[in-house]
Motif scaffolding. Structure first.
Motif, PDB file in Angstrom:
ATOM      1  N   LEU A   1       0.829  -1.210   0.000  1.00 32.86           N
ATOM      2  CA  LEU A   1       0.000   0.000   0.000  1.00 32.86           C
ATOM      3  C   LEU A   1       0.864   1.260   0.000  1.00 32.86           C
ATOM      4  O   LEU A   1       0.534   2.247  -0.661  1.00 32.86           O
ATOM      5  CB  LEU A   1      -0.931   0.016   1.207  1.00 32.86           C
ATOM      6  CG  LEU A   1      -2.295  -0.664   1.072  1.00 32.86           C
ATOM      7  CD1 LEU A   1      -3.174  -0.304   2.250  1.00 32.86           C
ATOM      8  CD2 LEU A   1      -2.987  -0.309  -0.233  1.00 32.86           C
ATOM      9  N   VAL A   2       1.961   1.232   0.746  1.00 36.04           N
ATOM     10  CA  VAL A   2       2.891   2.363   0.728  1.00 36.04           C
ATOM     11  C   VAL A   2       3.421   2.573  -0.682  1.00 36.04           C
ATOM     12  O   VAL A   2       3.511   3.709  -1.173  1.00 36.04           O
ATOM     13  CB  VAL A   2       4.053   2.130   1.716  1.00 36.04           C
ATOM     14  CG1 VAL A   2       5.135   3.193   1.548  1.00 36.04           C
ATOM     15  CG2 VAL A   2       3.537   2.135   3.150  1.00 36.04           C
TER      16      VAL A   2
ATOM     17  N   ILE B   1      -4.458   1.323   6.165  1.00 38.96           N
ATOM     18  CA  ILE B   1      -4.589   2.396   5.177  1.00 38.96           C
ATOM     19  C   ILE B   1      -3.953   3.676   5.699  1.00 38.96           C
ATOM     20  O   ILE B   1      -3.196   4.350   4.992  1.00 38.96           O
ATOM     21  CB  ILE B   1      -6.083   2.618   4.836  1.00 38.96           C
ATOM     22  CG1 ILE B   1      -6.639   1.422   4.061  1.00 38.96           C
ATOM     23  CG2 ILE B   1      -6.268   3.904   4.030  1.00 38.96           C
ATOM     24  CD1 ILE B   1      -8.145   1.474   3.865  1.00 38.96           C
ATOM     25  N   ALA B   2      -4.237   4.018   6.941  1.00 39.40           N
ATOM     26  CA  ALA B   2      -3.684   5.244   7.521  1.00 39.40           C
ATOM     27  C   ALA B   2      -2.166   5.183   7.603  1.00 39.40           C
ATOM     28  O   ALA B   2      -1.485   6.177   7.338  1.00 39.40           O
ATOM     29  CB  ALA B   2      -4.276   5.467   8.914  1.00 39.40           C
TER      30      ALA B   2
ATOM     31  N   HIS C   1      -5.993   7.931   2.864  1.00 44.48           N
ATOM     32  CA  HIS C   1      -7.247   8.277   3.539  1.00 44.48           C
ATOM     33  C   HIS C   1      -8.383   7.491   2.889  1.00 44.48           C
ATOM     34  O   HIS C   1      -8.582   7.582   1.677  1.00 44.48           O
ATOM     35  CB  HIS C   1      -7.527   9.777   3.422  1.00 44.48           C
ATOM     36  CG  HIS C   1      -8.874  10.173   3.944  1.00 44.48           C
ATOM     37  ND1 HIS C   1      -9.178  10.187   5.282  1.00 44.48           N
ATOM     38  CD2 HIS C   1     -10.007  10.556   3.287  1.00 44.48           C
ATOM     39  CE1 HIS C   1     -10.433  10.566   5.449  1.00 44.48           C
ATOM     40  NE2 HIS C   1     -10.957  10.797   4.252  1.00 44.48           N
ATOM     41  N   PRO C   2      -9.130   6.694   3.661  1.00 45.39           N
ATOM     42  CA  PRO C   2     -10.206   5.885   3.076  1.00 45.39           C
ATOM     43  C   PRO C   2     -11.381   6.737   2.620  1.00 45.39           C
ATOM     44  O   PRO C   2     -11.782   7.671   3.317  1.00 45.39           O
ATOM     45  CB  PRO C   2     -10.614   4.959   4.230  1.00 45.39           C
ATOM     46  CG  PRO C   2     -10.267   5.731   5.464  1.00 45.39           C
ATOM     47  CD  PRO C   2      -9.020   6.513   5.117  1.00 45.39           C
TER      48      PRO C   2
ATOM     49  N   THR D   1       2.870  11.019   6.316  1.00 42.69           N
ATOM     50  CA  THR D   1       4.035  10.181   6.097  1.00 42.69           C
ATOM     51  C   THR D   1       3.697   8.750   6.422  1.00 42.69           C
ATOM     52  O   THR D   1       3.028   8.458   7.431  1.00 42.69           O
ATOM     53  CB  THR D   1       5.204  10.633   6.995  1.00 42.69           C
ATOM     54  OG1 THR D   1       5.497  11.993   6.701  1.00 42.69           O
ATOM     55  CG2 THR D   1       6.447   9.784   6.721  1.00 42.69           C
ATOM     56  N   ALA D   2       4.113   7.810   5.567  1.00 41.84           N
ATOM     57  CA  ALA D   2       3.836   6.405   5.807  1.00 41.84           C
ATOM     58  C   ALA D   2       4.541   5.942   7.081  1.00 41.84           C
ATOM     59  O   ALA D   2       5.658   6.323   7.392  1.00 41.84           O
ATOM     60  CB  ALA D   2       4.326   5.572   4.628  1.00 41.84           C
ATOM     61  N   LEU D   3       3.837   5.083   7.859  1.00 44.15           N
ATOM     62  CA  LEU D   3       4.358   4.589   9.116  1.00 44.15           C
ATOM     63  C   LEU D   3       4.554   3.083   9.045  1.00 44.15           C
ATOM     64  O   LEU D   3       4.054   2.419   8.139  1.00 44.15           O
ATOM     65  CB  LEU D   3       3.378   4.905  10.253  1.00 44.15           C
ATOM     66  CG  LEU D   3       2.994   6.382  10.440  1.00 44.15           C
ATOM     67  CD1 LEU D   3       1.915   6.490  11.500  1.00 44.15           C
ATOM     68  CD2 LEU D   3       4.221   7.210  10.810  1.00 44.15           C
ATOM     69  N   GLU D   4       5.255   2.545  10.031  1.00 44.53           N
ATOM     70  CA  GLU D   4       5.384   1.104  10.142  1.00 44.53           C
ATOM     71  C   GLU D   4       4.060   0.520  10.634  1.00 44.53           C
ATOM     72  O   GLU D   4       3.320   1.161  11.381  1.00 44.53           O
ATOM     73  CB  GLU D   4       6.506   0.738  11.128  1.00 44.53           C
ATOM     74  CG  GLU D   4       7.888   1.162  10.668  1.00 44.53           C
ATOM     75  CD  GLU D   4       8.321   0.446   9.404  1.00 44.53           C
ATOM     76  OE1 GLU D   4       7.964  -0.738   9.234  1.00 44.53           O
ATOM     77  OE2 GLU D   4       9.002   1.072   8.572  1.00 44.53           O
TER      78      GLU D   4
END
Length: 266
Positions: A153-154, A230-231, A236-237, A261-264
């Protein structure tokens, strides 16, 4: 180029089109001989693609996008074009791309659909272009462990245009109930079924590899867990529906989050 004139031609009799009948005339109906998704049932094969297109239209409406705003489209894990043929017909002015790990499928996509086609690998670093206004990914997250789904997804988020939308499918409560009740094994053995249901109930995401496999199998994702995934991908859904795709897989759509910013995966 191989001779595609003798490939099977799909017959639309008795097929359900989910409101996409107007597009059918433009849908390429030849099917490559090695298409593993074609099981000899023309109506079902056509319905799968039409249903995907219908869901994409619902996602675009939810995101306040019009069809004429879609200039670049990516079918990620396109296979042999079961959905891509509908995308090609529905967005005739858009530049369409297909990407898949199956090299033979990619050759077929180039030959029969005249689209950009790219071979995928596990690196998630292939040069398949960027700034896609629409990305469709059907029935891939349904086979991946959570960390791979998150990373994917990232990756897809990074390929979207500023107002691009990704539309994808997952296995949710319906599939979980089928496995838990023993109605359907989805190719898992008893230990795998126990593992996936246990993880699903305790963490919201369950995964079990197929017997003799390591990182490819069946996954289950609760809607609440899906929102966090997703978050964490800086998305954002904007759309979610259970059993939306062929009364089986759940479908969601998401857009880029501003200044995110993409997170783990947590």
């Amino acid at each position: 180029m191989s001779d595609t004139n003798h490939w099977h031609v799909l017959e639309p009799a008795n097929a359900k089109f989910h409101g996409e009948e107007a597009v059918l005339a433009e849908v390429e109906r030849r099917v490559a001989p090695d298409d593993g998704m074609y099981k000899g049932h023309d109506a079902y094969y056509l319905e799968v693609g039409a249903n995907a297109l219908h869901l994409i239209r619902l996602a675009l409406e939810a995101g306040d996008r019009s069809t004429d705003q879609i200039e670049r489209v990516l079918d990620y894990a396109c296979g042999w074009g079961r959905v891509l043929r509908w995308l090609r017909a529905a967005f005739p002015s858009a530049r369409i791309a297909g990407a898949d790990a199956n090299k033979k499928a990619i050759v077929a996509m180039k030959e029969i659909f005249d689209v950009d086609a790219f071979i995928l690998d596990k690196s998630l670093e292939e040069d398949i272009g960027r700034d896609f206004d629409l990305i469709w990914m059907g029935s891939l997250a349904t086979h991946l462990p959570p960390e791979q789904f998150q990373a994917l997804l990232v990756r897809l988020c990074s390929l979207l245009s500023a107002r691009g939308i990704v539309v994808a499918t997952t296995h949710g409560p319906y599939v979980a109930n089928r496995i838990a009740s023993g109605e359907k094994t989805y190719g898992l053995d008893a230990a795998g079924m126990s593992k996936i249901i246990g993880e699903y109930e305790t963490t919201g995401f369950g995964f079990s590899p197929y017997p003799q496999a390591k990182a490819y199998g069946i996954s289950l994702c609760k809607p609440s867990k899906l929102l966090s995934i997703i978050a964490n991908a800086a998305l954002h859904p904007i759309f979610y529906q259970e059993r939306a795709w062929m009364r089986h897989q759940d479908c969601f759509a998401a857009e880029k989050r501003v200044n995110a910013t993409a997170l783990e995966l947590k």
